[in-house]
Design a protein around this motif. Structure first.
Motif, PDB file in Angstrom:
ATOM      1  N   CYS A  35       0.841  -1.202   0.000  1.00  0.00           N
ATOM      2  CA  CYS A  35       0.000   0.000   0.000  1.00  0.00           C
ATOM      3  C   CYS A  35       0.874   1.249   0.000  1.00  0.00           C
ATOM      4  CB  CYS A  35      -0.910   0.009   1.223  1.00  0.00           C
ATOM      5  SG  CYS A  35      -2.235  -1.183   1.079  1.00  0.00           S
ATOM      6  N   MET A 120      -6.059  12.816  -2.878  1.00  0.00           N
ATOM      7  CA  MET A 120      -6.191  11.708  -1.929  1.00  0.00           C
ATOM      8  C   MET A 120      -7.630  11.187  -1.934  1.00  0.00           C
ATOM      9  SD  MET A 120      -3.970  10.246  -0.288  1.00  0.00           S
ATOM     10  CE  MET A 120      -4.057   8.795   0.722  1.00  0.00           C
ATOM     11  N   GLN A 121      -8.592  12.121  -1.986  1.00  0.00           N
ATOM     12  CA  GLN A 121     -10.003  11.705  -2.017  1.00  0.00           C
ATOM     13  C   GLN A 121     -10.310  10.926  -3.289  1.00  0.00           C
ATOM     14  OE1 GLN A 121     -11.766  15.590  -1.358  1.00  0.00           O
ATOM     15  NE2 GLN A 121     -12.775  14.813   0.498  1.00  0.00           N
ATOM     16  N   THR A 124      -8.936   7.390  -2.742  1.00  0.00           N
ATOM     17  CA  THR A 124      -9.638   6.488  -1.821  1.00  0.00           C
ATOM     18  C   THR A 124     -11.117   6.340  -2.161  1.00  0.00           C
ATOM     19  OG1 THR A 124      -9.960   8.338  -0.320  1.00  0.00           O
ATOM     20  CG2 THR A 124      -8.092   6.894   0.119  1.00  0.00           C
ATOM     21  N   LYS A 125     -11.734   7.379  -2.730  1.00  0.00           N
ATOM     22  CA  LYS A 125     -13.181   7.295  -2.952  1.00  0.00           C
ATOM     23  C   LYS A 125     -13.568   6.934  -4.372  1.00  0.00           C
ATOM     24  CE  LYS A 125     -14.665  10.151   0.813  1.00  0.00           C
ATOM     25  NZ  LYS A 125     -15.108  11.458   1.244  1.00  0.00           N
ATOM     26  N   VAL A 128      -9.854   3.449  -5.779  1.00  0.00           N
ATOM     27  CA  VAL A 128      -9.823   2.168  -5.057  1.00  0.00           C
ATOM     28  C   VAL A 128     -11.133   1.380  -5.220  1.00  0.00           C
ATOM     29  CG1 VAL A 128      -9.604   1.093  -2.794  1.00  0.00           C
ATOM     30  CG2 VAL A 128      -8.009   2.876  -3.468  1.00  0.00           C
ATOM     31  N   ARG A 132     -11.362  -2.332  -7.367  1.00  0.00           N
ATOM     32  CA  ARG A 132     -11.317  -3.363  -6.316  1.00  0.00           C
ATOM     33  C   ARG A 132     -11.088  -4.760  -6.868  1.00  0.00           C
ATOM     34  NH1 ARG A 132     -16.419  -1.727  -7.207  1.00  0.00           N
ATOM     35  NH2 ARG A 132     -18.057  -3.299  -7.435  1.00  0.00           N
TER      36      ARG A 132
END
Lengths: 202, 212
Positions: A35, A120-121, A124-125, A128, A132
């Protein structure tokens, strides 16, 4: 074969649990490192290429050679095994993580940027969750390869199902060899099937 | 330790030579057999969905099975020595060759085959001039994976009497000799990396059109 498991059930089961432990420890450490490295690799193409090249070279070094080279540094035992297995996993994980995250439709990321999300948002939002499946496929491949190479780790006293194989070989104990190979093959095949089922659900 | 290694090399140079040649020989032999079996099987697998399911399913499973298990499982059947070692290595190398060949043949665009037929090529010409060159990049990628796997597994094959560089590592483990471990590890790593580089050079030659 049946007789052997009747006589030594704790030996076979012990090796199996040891093996699963080894795989789990390696998986947790590998995921944590992967990660971090993925975060680094997503920042710049050059870092990503450099990491990829480094790990692809390491990946093509046979495991027994890496074990042998690390023994003078970290000694025999589980630590060395976990280090080597983690290194191998980085290649698989990093490649599938970055490929999956980069593969996300740029239009979606643009839209996210447009509504004011930070990088960053977006990661992650947007990236990712959309990647998946690729991420999970990477984890599946890493787990299966760890199960396989983990058997070789028995040669440096890391325990696991390989112990049955090597000990059986030394004493020409056919039932022991059979149990070792059947269990390690079954473990790899069934975990692969199981994770594939989960992957298809995602 | 460097002095120890140098000492070992000077006293065991003949033995090292045979181990290196044995390692290369066994690996190459297994690779060639795997290609001879894997490529035609992969071609037939690509012909129809039914044959694909039939041929690839067992090899998909085989690919997941740990290599050490395959190697050692052959001992009760074939005993120890070079023969079971080569057999095991071949079994291990077939899946990547076969699966990649099948994918390669199936990934050729339909329009290419159509236009080849349109300019009047026979089936045979189409196979050699369109299908095989089209599938070659994937095929070679599969053979490279097989090569790297074989070189690694040949190291393990020393355990079942296959000879090769694994002998140094296993003896080093048995005698607790760090110099042998390091030397064996370095030689195996170098051989593995070198074989990858050599294969890449050959690939570039064969696929020259890609790198103009």
């Amino acid at each position: 074969m049946i007789e052997y498991i009747r006589k030594h059930p704790e030996k076979v089961l012990g090796a199996l649990t040891e093996h699963i432990e080894l795989v789990l420890i390696t998986l947790v450490i590998s995921l944590a490192i992967a990660c971090l490295l993925t975060l680094l690799a997503m920042r710049s193409e050059r870092v990503s290429d450099a990491l990829n090249n480094l790990f692809s070279v390491l990946y093509s070094v046979p495991s027994l050679a890496l074990f042998a080279l690390l023994i003078p540094v970290t000694g025999l035992g589980r630590t060395t095994a976990v280090i080597v297995l983690t290194l191998y996993n980085q290649y698989i994980l990093l490649r599938s993580f970055t490929a999956g995250l980069r593969d996300v439709d740029p239009a979606v990321c643009e839209a996210a940027k447009g509504i004011g999300m930070t990088d960053m948002q977006i990661l992650t939002k947007i990236r990712v969750p959309l990647a998946r499946r690729a991420i999970f496929a990477g984890i599946r491949l890493a787990v299966v390869s760890t199960i396989g190479i983990g058997t070789i780790a028995a040669s440096i006293n890391a325990g696991g199902l390989g112990t049955l194989l090597f000990e059986g070989l030394r004493t020409i104990n056919t039932p022991k060899i059979l149990w070792g190979s059947v269990l390690s093959a079954l473990l790899a095949v069934s975990i692969n099937k199981l994770l594939k089922m989960v992957e298809n659900r995602l | 330790m460097i002095a120890d290694i140098a000492n070992y090399i000077s006293t065991h140079s003949a033995q090292l030579g045979t181990q290196i040649t044995a390692h290369i020989g066994i690996s190459l032999f297994a690779l060639i057999v795997a290609v001879v079996i894997g490529v035609p099987c992969g071609y037939f697998a690509s012909k129809s969905a039914k044959s694909e399911a039939l041929v690839t399913a067992p090899f998909e499973i085989l690919r997941v099975v740990p290599s050490l298990a395959v190697l050692i499982l052959l001992i009760p059947i074939m005993g120890t020595g070079v023969k079971p070692a080569v057999t095991a290595l071949t079994i291990l190398a077939i899946p990547p060759v076969l699966l990649n060949t099948s994918v390669g043949f199936r990934s050729i665009p339909e329009f290419m085959v159509e236009s080849a037929r349109g300019i009047g090529m026979t089936e045979r010409e189409m196979l050699f001039k369109v299908r095989i060159p089209g599938a070659l990049p994937m095929m070679l990628a599969g053979i490279r994976t097989a090569l790297v796997e074989i070189v690694a597994s040949t190291t393990l094959a020393a355990k079942i009497g296959g000879g090769g560089l694994g002998e140094i590592i296993f003896t080093g483990l048995g005698l607790n000799r760090t110099d042998m471990l390091v030397l064996g590890g370095l030689l195996v790593a170098a051989l593995s990396l070198l074989s990858g580089v050599v294969f890449d050079v050959i690939t570039r030659r064969l696929l020259r059109y890609k790198y103009v």
